[in-house]
Design a protein around this motif. Structure first.
Motif, PDB file in Angstrom:
ATOM      1  N   GLU A  23       0.973  -1.270   0.057  1.00  0.00           N
ATOM      2  CA  GLU A  23       0.197  -0.042   0.086  1.00  0.00           C
ATOM      3  C   GLU A  23       0.766   1.219  -0.045  1.00  0.00           C
ATOM      4  OE1 GLU A  23      -3.211  -0.207  -0.476  1.00  0.00           O
ATOM      5  OE2 GLU A  23      -3.200  -2.186  -0.551  1.00  0.00           O
ATOM      6  N   THR A  24       2.246   1.168   0.506  1.00  0.00           N
ATOM      7  CA  THR A  24       2.852   2.365   0.603  1.00  0.00           C
ATOM      8  C   THR A  24       3.487   2.657  -0.957  1.00  0.00           C
ATOM      9  OG1 THR A  24       3.606   2.175   2.781  1.00  0.00           O
ATOM     10  CG2 THR A  24       5.162   3.073   1.463  1.00  0.00           C
ATOM     11  N   LEU A  25       3.655   1.701  -1.485  1.00  0.00           N
ATOM     12  CA  LEU A  25       4.382   1.642  -2.994  1.00  0.00           C
ATOM     13  C   LEU A  25       3.199   2.236  -3.835  1.00  0.00           C
ATOM     14  CD1 LEU A  25       6.394  -1.584  -2.790  1.00  0.00           C
ATOM     15  CD2 LEU A  25       7.173   0.231  -4.074  1.00  0.00           C
ATOM     16  N   LYS A  26       1.913   1.577  -3.699  1.00  0.00           N
ATOM     17  CA  LYS A  26       0.837   2.051  -4.470  1.00  0.00           C
ATOM     18  C   LYS A  26       0.473   3.334  -4.182  1.00  0.00           C
ATOM     19  CE  LYS A  26      -3.746   0.447  -5.827  1.00  0.00           C
ATOM     20  NZ  LYS A  26      -4.541  -0.633  -5.503  1.00  0.00           N
ATOM     21  N   SER A  27       0.487   3.942  -3.004  1.00  0.00           N
ATOM     22  CA  SER A  27      -0.024   5.247  -2.779  1.00  0.00           C
ATOM     23  C   SER A  27       1.063   6.278  -3.320  1.00  0.00           C
ATOM     24  CB  SER A  27       0.026   5.533  -1.106  1.00  0.00           C
ATOM     25  OG  SER A  27      -0.580   6.857  -0.802  1.00  0.00           O
ATOM     26  N   LEU A  28       2.413   5.850  -3.040  1.00  0.00           N
ATOM     27  CA  LEU A  28       3.580   6.789  -3.438  1.00  0.00           C
ATOM     28  C   LEU A  28       3.513   6.943  -5.026  1.00  0.00           C
ATOM     29  CD1 LEU A  28       6.569   5.988  -1.240  1.00  0.00           C
ATOM     30  CD2 LEU A  28       4.938   8.176  -1.371  1.00  0.00           C
ATOM     31  N   ALA A  29       3.183   5.855  -5.737  1.00  0.00           N
ATOM     32  CA  ALA A  29       3.104   5.624  -7.059  1.00  0.00           C
ATOM     33  C   ALA A  29       2.028   6.589  -7.539  1.00  0.00           C
ATOM     34  CB  ALA A  29       2.803   4.215  -7.454  1.00  0.00           C
ATOM     35  N   TRP A  30       0.959   6.480  -7.141  1.00  0.00           N
ATOM     36  CA  TRP A  30      -0.242   7.443  -7.530  1.00  0.00           C
ATOM     37  C   TRP A  30       0.070   8.775  -7.286  1.00  0.00           C
ATOM     38  CZ3 TRP A  30      -3.780   7.076 -11.037  1.00  0.00           C
ATOM     39  CH2 TRP A  30      -4.561   5.700 -11.277  1.00  0.00           C
ATOM     40  N   GLN A  31       0.621   9.061  -6.165  1.00  0.00           N
ATOM     41  CA  GLN A  31       0.899  10.650  -5.770  1.00  0.00           C
ATOM     42  C   GLN A  31       1.908  11.017  -6.795  1.00  0.00           C
ATOM     43  OE1 GLN A  31       1.131  11.850  -1.529  1.00  0.00           O
ATOM     44  NE2 GLN A  31       1.037   9.815  -1.077  1.00  0.00           N
ATOM     45  N   TYR A  32       3.049  10.469  -7.296  1.00  0.00           N
ATOM     46  CA  TYR A  32       3.987  10.635  -8.213  1.00  0.00           C
ATOM     47  C   TYR A  32       3.533  10.862  -9.433  1.00  0.00           C
ATOM     48  CZ  TYR A  32       7.958   9.899 -11.604  1.00  0.00           C
ATOM     49  OH  TYR A  32       8.760  10.187 -12.475  1.00  0.00           O
ATOM     50  N   MET A  33       2.414   9.935  -9.948  1.00  0.00           N
ATOM     51  CA  MET A  33       1.849  10.246 -11.250  1.00  0.00           C
ATOM     52  C   MET A  33       0.865  11.473 -11.487  1.00  0.00           C
ATOM     53  SD  MET A  33       0.649   6.255 -12.242  1.00  0.00           S
ATOM     54  CE  MET A  33      -0.100   5.658 -10.976  1.00  0.00           C
ATOM     55  N   VAL A  34       0.394  11.684 -10.539  1.00  0.00           N
ATOM     56  CA  VAL A  34      -0.633  12.960 -10.743  1.00  0.00           C
ATOM     57  C   VAL A  34      -0.166  14.101  -9.859  1.00  0.00           C
ATOM     58  CG1 VAL A  34      -2.714  11.315 -10.803  1.00  0.00           C
ATOM     59  CG2 VAL A  34      -2.029  12.208  -8.678  1.00  0.00           C
ATOM     60  N   HIS A  35       0.988  14.079  -9.650  1.00  0.00           N
ATOM     61  CA  HIS A  35       1.646  15.379  -8.983  1.00  0.00           C
ATOM     62  C   HIS A  35       0.814  15.639  -7.702  1.00  0.00           C
ATOM     63  CE1 HIS A  35       3.077  17.506 -12.971  1.00  0.00           C
ATOM     64  NE2 HIS A  35       3.009  16.156 -13.069  1.00  0.00           N
ATOM     65  N   GLY A  36       0.663  14.667  -6.743  1.00  0.00           N
ATOM     66  CA  GLY A  36       0.114  14.845  -5.535  1.00  0.00           C
ATOM     67  C   GLY A  36       1.041  14.850  -4.401  1.00  0.00           C
TER      68      GLY A  36
END
Length: 313
Positions: free
Chosen positions: A97-110
């Motif tokens: 879940e850490t990897l998934k959350s960081l990946a999404w934040q990275y992708m969408v400038h979050g």
């Protein structure tokens, strides 16, 4: 704003390979944990039934069967404790879940990966390794250190560091316009999580009702059996003990599955996430976007769920 249309991302293939491997390991350890608990409770029930039969029949054979079943229950418990499947399940789930959350934040400038950050890849690597170091302290095993581990080839090939977990798909999404990134995030992340939490809340509620009803029925039958034995109707049959063991097993299973507190937690998260989704699609500006994404990721984090579960218990 209505978010419609086919998904722009391609699911797990876009996410870091280390996420995919940890997700698989978490599911495997979760299954192992639940099977072990279910098996232990089943053997305990069988042992109780054999003991009741031995008492009624005055049978040495039934007594030995009961003793063997109790011994097997103990062995299963010791094996489960030594395997630490539950601890590994939680550690791998936290890593995934850490990897998934960081990946999404990275992708969408979050969050920390907002549009103004100078080197988002370096920030991603730093944040990821920092969180993984914390997980190592509680026993998480980094499969990048094990070339023969599950998913080792996929995770290890890009696992020299946190930046190696950034996939081409993640970079492609990050390069899109704000409007495109917003649509992708609301559709493929927020809406997907809304559906997941809604389904899980409903499932947990139904399971809670079923198991609570079963526990109440077994307890009532146990009370009736004890009263009938007290007046001599049942002779020396110990149905009350058997029914009590069944009720205790049902309660223990509910504690493992946490049906009622999870219903409470998932319902609250669904409500908060829906409110945030509407705001992100209508009133949140590009300047407010990074903070809104960070809040959405906080809502769907396992830590937030666990915090709510405490109040739903």
């Amino acid at each position: 704003m209505t978010v419609t249309g086919p998904s722009t991302t391609t699911g797990d293939t876009v996410l870091p390979p280390l996420y995919v491997a940890n997700d698989r390991r978490a599911l495997a350890r979760q299954g192992e944990t639940l099977r072990a608990v279910r098996t232990q409770l089943t053997f305990l029930m069988l042992a109780t039934a054999a003991a009741a039969l031995a008492e009624h029949l005055r049978s040495h054979f039934a007594s030995w069967v009961a003793a063997a079943l109790y011994a097997l229950t103990t062995v299963i418990g010791l094996h489960t404790a030594r395997r630490r499947a539950r601890a590994h399940w939680q550690a791998h789930r936290a890593a995934a879940e850490t990897l998934k959350s960081l990946a999404w934040q990275y992708m969408v400038h979050g969050g920390p990966f907002h549009s103004g950050v100078g080197n988002p890849d370096a920030v991603f690597a730093e944040r990821l390794e920092e969180r993984l170091r914390e997980l190592r302290k509680v026993g998480w095993q980094d499969i990048r250190d094990d070339a023969d581990g599950a998913g080792g080839a996929g995770a290890g090939s890009g696992g020299a560091g946190g930046a190696g977990q950034i996939t081409p798909g993640m970079r492609a999404v990050r390069a899109k316009s704000f409007a495109a990134r917003r649509d992708i995030y609301l559709r493929d992340r927020v809406l997907e999580q809304l559906v997941w939490y809604g389904n899980r809340a409903a499932q947990s509620h139904r399971a809670s009702v079923r198991w609570s009803s079963l526990t109440a029925a077994l307890t009532t039958l146990g009370l009736l059996a004890a009263a009938l034995r007290a007046v001599g109707v049942l002779g020396n049959w110990d149905f009350a003990g058997l029914l009590s063991a069944g009720a205790a097993a049902a309660v223990a299973w509910q504690e493992v599955r946490r049906h009622r507190p999870l219903t409470y937690a998932h319902s609250l998260i669904e409500q908060d996430l829906e409110t945030l989704r509407v705001a992100m699609g209508t009133t949140v500006t590009e300047g407010q976007w990074a903070e809104a994404v960070a809040e959405a990721e906080r809502l769907v984090s396992p830590q937030h769920t666990d915090w709510l579960v405490r109040f739903g218990s």
